[in-house]
Design an enzyme around this catalytic site. Structure first.
Site, PDB file in Angstrom:
ATOM      1  N   ASN A   1      64.593 -17.741  69.607  1.00  0.00           N
ATOM      2  CA  ASN A   1      63.866 -18.296  68.641  1.00  0.00           C
ATOM      3  C   ASN A   1      64.224 -19.713  68.037  1.00  0.00           C
ATOM      4  OD1 ASN A   1      61.536 -16.644  67.957  1.00  0.00           O
ATOM      5  ND2 ASN A   1      62.965 -15.148  67.414  1.00  0.00           N
TER       6      ASN A   1
ATOM      7  N   CYS B   1      60.840 -14.005  76.253  1.00  0.00           N
ATOM      8  CA  CYS B   1      60.079 -14.567  75.179  1.00  0.00           C
ATOM      9  C   CYS B   1      60.981 -15.912  74.398  1.00  0.00           C
ATOM     10  CB  CYS B   1      59.846 -13.390  74.211  1.00  0.00           C
ATOM     11  SG  CYS B   1      58.951 -14.069  72.755  1.00  0.00           S
TER      12      CYS B   1
ATOM     13  N   ASP C   1      53.330 -17.679  71.094  1.00  0.00           N
ATOM     14  CA  ASP C   1      53.275 -16.656  69.876  1.00  0.00           C
ATOM     15  C   ASP C   1      51.482 -16.821  69.117  1.00  0.00           C
ATOM     16  OD1 ASP C   1      55.860 -15.817  69.662  1.00  0.00           O
ATOM     17  OD2 ASP C   1      56.500 -17.176  68.337  1.00  0.00           O
TER      18      ASP C   1
ATOM     19  N   ARG D   1      65.324 -21.104  62.058  1.00  0.00           N
ATOM     20  CA  ARG D   1      64.866 -19.626  61.583  1.00  0.00           C
ATOM     21  C   ARG D   1      66.252 -18.824  60.806  1.00  0.00           C
ATOM     22  NH1 ARG D   1      63.001 -14.400  64.734  1.00  0.00           N
ATOM     23  NH2 ARG D   1      61.251 -13.664  63.129  1.00  0.00           N
TER      24      ARG D   1
ATOM     25  N   ASP E   1      59.498  -4.294  67.801  1.00  0.00           N
ATOM     26  CA  ASP E   1      59.786  -5.646  67.731  1.00  0.00           C
ATOM     27  C   ASP E   1      61.180  -5.707  66.520  1.00  0.00           C
ATOM     28  OD1 ASP E   1      59.387  -8.578  67.413  1.00  0.00           O
ATOM     29  OD2 ASP E   1      58.129  -7.979  69.067  1.00  0.00           O
ATOM     30  N   ASP E   2      61.480  -6.853  66.103  1.00  0.00           N
ATOM     31  CA  ASP E   2      62.311  -7.205  65.111  1.00  0.00           C
ATOM     32  C   ASP E   2      62.332  -6.488  64.053  1.00  0.00           C
ATOM     33  OD1 ASP E   2      64.186  -8.663  63.857  1.00  0.00           O
ATOM     34  OD2 ASP E   2      63.144 -10.443  63.755  1.00  0.00           O
TER      35      ASP E   2
ATOM     36  N   LYS F   1      61.896  -6.576  75.391  1.00  0.00           N
ATOM     37  CA  LYS F   1      61.434  -8.003  75.080  1.00  0.00           C
ATOM     38  C   LYS F   1      62.511  -8.957  74.590  1.00  0.00           C
ATOM     39  CE  LYS F   1      58.273 -10.475  72.015  1.00  0.00           C
ATOM     40  NZ  LYS F   1      57.226 -10.447  70.903  1.00  0.00           N
ATOM     41  N   TRP F   2      62.890  -9.964  75.572  1.00  0.00           N
ATOM     42  CA  TRP F   2      64.047 -10.916  75.155  1.00  0.00           C
ATOM     43  C   TRP F   2      63.679 -11.906  74.477  1.00  0.00           C
ATOM     44  CZ3 TRP F   2      68.831 -10.914  78.820  1.00  0.00           C
ATOM     45  CH2 TRP F   2      69.652 -11.723  78.642  1.00  0.00           C
ATOM     46  N   ASP F   3      63.876 -12.267  73.126  1.00  0.00           N
ATOM     47  CA  ASP F   3      63.510 -13.398  72.243  1.00  0.00           C
ATOM     48  C   ASP F   3      64.606 -14.517  72.500  1.00  0.00           C
ATOM     49  OD1 ASP F   3      61.538 -14.797  71.070  1.00  0.00           O
ATOM     50  OD2 ASP F   3      61.096 -13.187  69.544  1.00  0.00           O
TER      51      ASP F   3
END
Length: 741
Positions: free
Chosen positions: A481, A527, A549, A444, A367-368, A477-479
């Site tokens: 935010n 996402c 989430d 964010r 992930d990130d 995984k395409w986020d």
């Protein structure tokens, strides 16, 4: 399936085995709505459905003629101001300041199959016998604007897909300020309105209200479809339930600003509008230019809410989702985010992946935190190059190590965003959406890249494609935010600033489409801080989405229940996470966390090394169960049985097409003492098959399970004499039923 046109009465009838949709050319050339509902026999003349009457204080179209007022006629694509005072489906600002339009029927074309919508996601067919499409062309003589109304009826199911295309064939430029995908006038207002609303970590909660005179609406003006409201609404008759009664679902295949609205006038006619939100929308149409609206899908069911949902599930699973992963069981994954957040090394990741492989996990997802100077959420976004301090051999090296364990490797991106502390921003500070002379808001600690600009999308594509081309990445995984603020593009002139929101979404679709075409075997999961962009538009490019989430099993009951009204189980990202849960700090039994997550794509959001040996053995059993039944769970027919919005017990089930296997999920939120005996009536089974419960080994006929019910009583149905640890809050069970005939 058929689309017919009666020349003598100027009436269209679109019908299949389940529905009829009837409309006519009105005396003034506009299109009028006559009927939408359960299939009726075809006839040449449905003119009796067109009703007019003189009403005081009403404006009429023709001087000296009080037989036609658009205020009191059901229409296909209403226009405000020419005797119709309701909210319009279309509005065009002309150079003289007028907004009046008069779209009159010119011609129509009926064709087999279904055309694509350039640059936009839409349902599709794989052969021309699956659907027929009607295109009705209307024209406004004064402006030269041409309106094409598109209708596709599918051979199977109560489905009608609709959109509109507007072309400027006049001599002067036009400003399109409203262009809805769907306008539907219903003859009465005897409906309950269902919407799916919430906020971050509590998305798509079911809300029910009764239609009354006035306007009910949900919308988004955030640049994304949003956590707050989903682009999906339902109108159901008050006596309709999950299993019987008339229901109409309306779904917009779009990921940006939207409006879904029902307006009831004082004569109890209901107008449903769905499409791009008109607030802030202003599309300049120069001579010869066209604008295509997103597609809206209407589903009619005479078999209640489950019937409607099952139709949407089949359509969106098979004729909206596309590509390599459409019909494949989804891999069981382990994501490192809640296990490590930003605090990881390559060796630490491989350690987590190794234990996951030992337990049976098939895909490890980083992930990130792997790129640029990303040690927290203040820096690095936009610099899609691996940080050598964490990954000495980059993504390629880590992917090779994960593949060497016998697993696939997945990677997180947030391609639409940038931090000011990044090389990309320092090089291109004008690439963010921001209004000149005004403060740029952050969310964010990040800013939104201007995806209305091709050069921005090209740049991000280049960085992503380089990684996907060099490393063994099987999943992305395409986020996303944050929502859009200060929606202004420095690349567009003032008269086109009203196009930025829509052009942004077209840029997102373009990036998705290019990646899909060039890396067809990569599984994309959408996402948006969880469920902030869980909509049909994204489903066209990414066959599954992180539903929320909030990974707490109890909270997920409502989230996944609400999501299931429109979206197939195969699209719902659902994982087992650590306890206490990181969102609500609840301790939930490991078996319940899995029992909820089974009804989705399934995976783990934790470090399995930190579980006890007993828990690890349980995880192995859970993964083995999911591997055995995931094809059934992800492609079977889903039924909602008991709602978490109505009681302490939630229940749902999935049945395979042959009706030989079923999996039932049963969940009790809180324990109570001396409970009643309980049972749940099942659905979708063959009444003549005998089914064996794989846990108890008891057998029951399908008609028993559906008419009498599956007994779910346990030790709480009476006084439990001692604490065995078997019962408690947040309990659940999964029943597997197999036909033994």
């Amino acid at each position: 399936m058929s689309i017919t046109f009666s020349e003598s009465t100027k009436t269209f009838h679109l019908y299949n085995q389940e529905i009829s949709y009837i409309m006519t050319v009105l005396p003034n050339g506009h299109m009028g709505q006559l009927f939408f509902g359960k299939r009726v026999h075809h006839r040449e003349d449905f003119s009796y459905l067109y009703e007019t009457a003189f009403r005081p204080m009403t404006s009429y179209v023709y001087e000296g003629d009080r037989s036609l007022s658009l205020e009191h006629v059901k229409q296909e694509y209403g226009v405000y101001g020419t005797t119709d005072y309701r909210r319009p489906a279309i509005e065009i600002l002309q150079t003289d300041g007028s907004r009046i339009c008069d779209f009159r029927y010119q011609r129509h074309v009926i064709s087999k199959g279904k055309p694509s919508l350039p640059g936009l996601p839409a349902t599709y067919t794989e052969n021309e016998d699956e659907a027929e499409t009607l295109c009705i062309t209307l024209e406004d003589e004064v402006t030269g604007a041409v309106l094409e109304l598109l209708y596709t009826i599918f051979a199977r199911g109560g489905i009608l897909a609709r959109s509109a295309r507007i072309t400027n064939l006049g001599k002067e430029s036009l400003h399109l300020t409203t262009a809805m995908s769907l306008c539907m006038d219903l003859p009465d207002c005897d409906y309950e309105w269902l919407q799916f609303s919430g906020a971050w970590a509590r998305e798509r909660h079911l809300k029910v209200r009764r239609l009354e005179q006035g306007i009910l609406a949900v919308d988004s003006r955030r640049g994304n479809s949003s956590h707050e409201h989903n682009p999906f609404i339902v109108l159901k008759r008050p006596d309709a339930s999950e299993f019987q009664g008339e229901v109409i679902g309306f779904s917009l295949i779009y990921s940006g600003n939207f409006l879904a609205q029902a307006e009831v006038d004082t004569h109890d006619t209901t107008r449903v509008l769905m499409g791009i939100h008109p607030m802030g929308f202003d599309w300049l149409l120069e001579k010869g230019e066209s604008f295509q609206t997103p597609e809206a899908v209407m589903v009619y069911s005479g078999h209640g809410l489950n019937g409607m949902s099952q139709t949407f599930h089949r359509l969106y699973r098979k004729r909206l989702a596309r590509g390599y992963w459409r019909d494949r069981a989804r891999p069981i994954l382990n994501n490192n985010w809640e296990a490590t957040y930003f605090d990881f090394t390559e060796d630490r990741l491989v350690e987590i992946a190794g234990k996951a492989k030992e337990c049976g996990v098939e895909l490890f997802v980083l992930d990130d935190g792997w790129f640029g100077e990303r040690s927290n959420d203040h820096a690095g976004l936009g610099d899609w190059v691996a940080n050598p301090k964490r990954l000495s051999r980059g993504i390629t090296g880590l992917a090779e190590r994960i593949e060497g364990l016998g697993m696939k490797f997945g990677l997180w991106f947030e391609p639409e965003m940038v931090n000011k502390d990044s090389d990309l921003y320092r090089k291109h500070p004008d690439w963010i959406l921001s209004t000149p002379g005004r403060t740029a808001s952050h969310g964010r600690n990040q800013y939104v890249l201007d995806f209305s600009r091709k050069e921005v999308v090209d740049c991000i594509y280049g960085m992503m494609a380089k990684i996907l081309g060099e490393a063994k990445v099987s999943y992305v995984k395409w986020d996303m935010n944050r929502s859009i603020t200060e929606c202004y593009s420095t690349a567009l002139p003032p008269e086109r600033q009203g196009e930025v929101f829509h052009r942004y979404i077209l840029g997102v679709y373009d990036l998705y489409d290019r990646l899909n075409r060039n890396f067809p075997e990569v599984l994309f999961e959408s996402c948006a801080s969880g469920g902030g962009r869980f909509d049909p538009g994204i489903l066209y490019y990414a066959p599954q989405g992180w539903a929320s989430d909030d990974s707490d099993a109890v909270e997920r009951l409502k989230i996944q229940y609400g999501t299931s009204f429109a979206y197939p189980i195969s699209s719902i990202g659902s994982h087992v996470s650590v306890t206490p849960n990181h969102q609500v700090f609840r301790n939930t039994p490991l078996h319940t966390r899995a029992n909820v997550a089974y009804f989705g794509t399934f995976g783990y959001e934790l470090d399995l090394n930190k579980l006890t040996e007993e828990e690890q053995e349980t995880v192995k059993e859970q993964i083995a169960f999911m591997k055995e039944y995931r094809e059934l769970l992800q492609s079977g027919t889903f039924y909602r049985l008991l709602s978490p919005f109505e009681g302490n017990i939630t229940c749902w089930m999935v049945v395979n097409e042959a009706q030989t296997e079923a999996v039932v999920g049963w969940y009790r939120t809180l324990s109570h003492v001396n409970m009643p005996y309980t049972r749940v009536r099942l659905h979708g089974l063959n009444p003549d098959f005998c089914y064996e419960d794989q846990n108890s080994r008891k057998s029951y006929y399908g008609d028993e399970l559906m008419n009498i019910g599956l007994i779910t009583s346990d030790g709480l149905s009476g006084q439990v004499e001692e604490n065995t640890g078997e019962y408690g809050d947040f309990d659940s069970r999964v029943y597997v039923l197999k036909a033994i005939r």
